[in-house]
Design an enzyme around this catalytic site. Structure first.
Site, mmCIF file in Angstrom:
data_model
loop_
_atom_site.group_PDB
_atom_site.id
_atom_site.type_symbol
_atom_site.label_atom_id
_atom_site.label_comp_id
_atom_site.label_asym_id
_atom_site.label_seq_id
_atom_site.Cartn_x
_atom_site.Cartn_y
_atom_site.Cartn_z
ATOM 1 N N HIS A 1 3.379 10.245 -4.299
ATOM 2 C CA HIS A 1 3.601 9.989 -2.861
ATOM 3 C C HIS A 1 4.988 10.444 -2.429
ATOM 4 O O HIS A 1 5.663 9.777 -1.649
ATOM 5 C CB HIS A 1 3.400 8.502 -2.549
ATOM 6 C CG HIS A 1 1.973 8.071 -2.658
ATOM 7 N ND1 HIS A 1 1.058 8.251 -1.651
ATOM 8 C CD2 HIS A 1 1.286 7.480 -3.667
ATOM 9 C CE1 HIS A 1 -0.120 7.783 -2.028
ATOM 10 N NE2 HIS A 1 -0.018 7.313 -3.253
ATOM 11 N N GLU B 1 -0.979 5.925 -7.852
ATOM 12 C CA GLU B 1 -1.628 7.225 -7.672
ATOM 13 C C GLU B 1 -0.793 8.432 -8.107
ATOM 14 O O GLU B 1 -0.643 9.396 -7.358
ATOM 15 C CB GLU B 1 -2.038 7.399 -6.202
ATOM 16 C CG GLU B 1 -3.034 6.360 -5.761
ATOM 17 C CD GLU B 1 -3.557 6.598 -4.355
ATOM 18 O OE1 GLU B 1 -4.749 6.419 -4.145
ATOM 19 O OE2 GLU B 1 -2.754 6.942 -3.464
ATOM 20 N N ASP C 1 6.647 8.269 1.937
ATOM 21 C CA ASP C 1 5.372 8.736 1.385
ATOM 22 C C ASP C 1 5.290 10.244 1.548
ATOM 23 O O ASP C 1 6.263 10.887 1.971
ATOM 24 C CB ASP C 1 4.188 8.020 2.072
ATOM 25 C CG ASP C 1 3.007 7.857 1.113
ATOM 26 O OD1 ASP C 1 2.508 8.870 0.613
ATOM 27 O OD2 ASP C 1 2.601 6.706 0.856
HETATM 28 C C1 TNX Z 1 -4.329 4.602 -1.707
HETATM 29 S S1 TNX Z 1 -3.785 1.595 -2.157
HETATM 30 C C2 TNX Z 1 -3.008 4.327 -1.549
HETATM 31 C C3 TNX Z 1 -2.351 4.671 -0.286
HETATM 32 C C4 TNX Z 1 -3.292 5.314 0.712
HETATM 33 C C5 TNX Z 1 -4.637 4.681 0.606
HETATM 34 C C6 TNX Z 1 -5.614 5.196 1.613
HETATM 35 C C7 TNX Z 1 -2.483 2.333 -2.724
HETATM 36 C C8 TNX Z 1 -1.567 1.595 -3.563
HETATM 37 N N1 TNX Z 1 -2.267 3.631 -2.446
HETATM 38 O O1 TNX Z 1 -1.282 5.522 -0.527
HETATM 39 O O2 TNX Z 1 -2.782 5.176 1.989
HETATM 40 O O3 TNX Z 1 -5.121 4.907 -0.684
HETATM 41 O O4 TNX Z 1 -5.718 6.562 1.649
#
Ligand code: TNX
Length: 541
Positions: A258, A322, A195
């Site tokens: 990420h 994301e 990440d």
């Molecule tokens: C979103 S839920 C993310 C994570 C983070 C989380 C909390 C998801 C698939 N992705 O990378 O840890 O929010 O901040």
């Protein structure tokens, strides 16, 4: 204060509720044939553990240890039929249908645990363990009441997710986590290995990934909680450890977002790269791998190759959540010319190009891809310009509002779906008002124990419409998880509720019954040194 309150809570509860052979069973079995409880099998000096083949020696030793802890006896282990019949038999019976279907038969003449696989036999043993945990008085007298259980799970993949990328967790802690989840019949650990905050897996071809990417705090050597990585050797050992307990490890390397840690190590992989970038690892960078850069694909082909060799799981999770396309691909000249060349209208369509390549590397290794069900926010109906999931991908849903859309998308497309809806299964959400001493990522949402228990993995759909739902996942993002105690605290007891939601058919589930069965399990966790949140609110009502 916590410990005292817990003790009071446990004392009150144990005096209020019956302690019998069913009172600690979590997840509750799908078929119990209660026999005459007056008939009991007594474990005596000559009783031994009998196994049908050497392949069950781990299970036999596990059972031996369990009986020593619960009853203070050490039974010997033998192969072949018991001479006096006074045995606990472990047997592989290929004719039993279902990979995890076990039959636990306790009569006054002996105990047998059978199933078609080692995993099924292991599950029979974990159920026996909980029978002894609940039935305090008989267990003290080394007796087990007659009972027949024929049990198998509702949902095939019962998963938990750990995120040692945000804060490193030493390998022995991951093993502890696996050992606990196995007791509640979870069978998959999704390991989020990369990440923004860290690259946690040794890749032999690219040592800088860990030399730089595994050090979120450049001053700290390789010591945790921010720094550290797993060698391939350690991960292979973890895979074996987990497999013995019927737990499969699915590795996740999250792309194309990420990815600050890999970009810190190899800045040329990002779309925007500056000299200052190299030393910065952490969220809020909103960096992405560059879709138009061939070096990205070459490197990931090799990384996926090494990953596939370490993890025998059929699946590799490639993330996909994301992505900040506007800040990266939309502002990158090379991406824009690629987009023109491919005749794509939207920047987000570059996902098709990007994952088209990445998924082919997964397939070349004989693996299947797993992806977060979020790409391009699945704006339905999908048009050819948006990302479309290939048929062989399993999707995992996460954001609350997206879950119904993901269910509908996959119902139509036929892709297998794993459910991890935030409001039911995110264990980094607070469990109760203000119970988080550390900063929480999410702020508002609260996922209470009761809420987790209310989770129906079928979402109330018809049997046909939920047939493609193959998994449930309790997700523990690691931004506020600095060590294993914190990881356990956030996971338990909610993981007990999710274990039952994933295993037990709706008609055998009841909150009141679950709550009563939970207390003896909390006392077990306490003894095992597993931290958990005391659900004070349940005793107060
Ligand atoms: C979103 S839920 C993310 C994570 C983070 C989380 C909390 C998801 C698939 N992705 O990378 O840890 O929010 O901040």
């Amino acid at each position: 204060i916590k410990a005292v309150t817990l003790l009071i809570c446990l004392l009150v509860q144990s005096s209020l509720f019956a302690q019998d052979n069913l009172s600690a069973l979590i997840p509750f079995p799908n078929k119990i044939v209660q026999k005459d409880m007056q008939r009991k099998f007594t474990i005596a000096e000559g009783t031994y553990i009998e196994l049908s083949s050497d392949s069950l020696s781990f299970e036999a030793e596990y059972l031996q240890k369990m009986l020593r802890e619960r009853m203070g006896v050490t039974l010997s282990i033998k192969k072949g039929p018991a001479k006096n019949g006074k045995a606990i038999k472990l047997e592989i019976t290929p004719s039993i249908k279902g990979r995890e279907h076990y039959v636990l038969n306790i009569s006054d003449r002996g105990i047998s645990v059978t199933g078609a696989t080692r995993g099924a036999v292991f599950y029979g043993i974990t159920t026996l363990d909980q029978i002894l945990l609940g039935d305090i008085i008989n267990t003290k007298q080394r007796r087990v009441s007659a009972l027949l259980i024929e049990d198998q799970p509702r949902i095939a993949s019962r998963m938990l997710m750990l995120d040692p990328a945000r804060h490193f967790l030493p390998i022995d802690d991951v093993k502890l986590f696996v050992a606990q989840m196995a007791k509640y019949k979870y069978n998959v650990l999704q390991l989020h290995l990369t990440d923004d905050q860290g690259w946690r897996i040794e890749i032999k071809k690219y040592p800088m990934l860990t030399d730089i990417g595994a050090r979120r705090n450049p001053k700290g050597g390789m010591k945790g909680p921010d720094n550290g990585f797993y060698t391939q050797e350690q991960l292979r050992d973890l895979v074996r450890y987990a497999a013995d307990r019927n737990v499969e490890i699915i590795p996740e390397i999250d792309i194309p977002g990420h990815t600050s840690a890999i970009i810190a190590a190899y800045p040329q992989l990002g779309c925007k790269h500056t000299d200052t970038l190299t030393k910065v690892i952490g969220k809020n960078m909103n960096l992405m791998l560059c879709a138009s850069n061939d070096a990205v694909y070459e490197m990931y082909k090799n990384i996926i190759g090494e990953l596939a060799a370490v993890f025998p799981s059929k699946q590799i999770h490639l993330g996909g959540d994301e992505s900040v396309i506007e800040e990266n691909w939309a502002k990158c000249d090379r991406c824009q010319s690629l987009k023109k060349r491919l005749n794509y209208e939207k920047d987000s369509s570059l996902m098709n190009y990007f994952f088209g390549k990445m998924l082919s590397f997964v397939r070349e290794e004989g693996k299947l891809p797993l992806l977060w069900c979020e790409l391009d926010n699945i704006r339905l109906p999908a048009s050819k310009y948006l990302f479309s999931y290939p048929k062989d991908a399993t999707l995992i849903s996460w954001r609350n509002d997206l879950t119904p859309k993901c269910i509908e998308l996959t119902r139509q497309s036929g892709n297998p779906l794993i459910l991890a809806p935030g409001e039911f299964t995110y264990f980094d959400y607070p469990q109760y008002t203000n119970d988080l001493p550390e900063e929480n990522n999410w702020g508002m949402p609260i996922t209470t124990l009761k809420k987790v228990y209310a989770f129906d993995p079928g979402y109330g759909l018809s049997e046909q419409d939920q047939a493609h739902i193959v998994g449930v996942c309790g997700t523990l993002w690691g931004e506020a998880i600095k060590d294993i105690n914190r990881a356990f605290y956030m996971t338990y007891p909610r993981a007990l509720a999710l274990a039952e939601a994933g295993w037990t058919n709706m008609e055998h589930r009841s909150w009141d019954s679950f709550r009563d069965r939970m207390y003896s399990n909390l006392s077990y966790l306490l003894k095992a040194g597993v931290s958990f949140r005391v659900p004070f609110e349940l005793a107060q009502k």
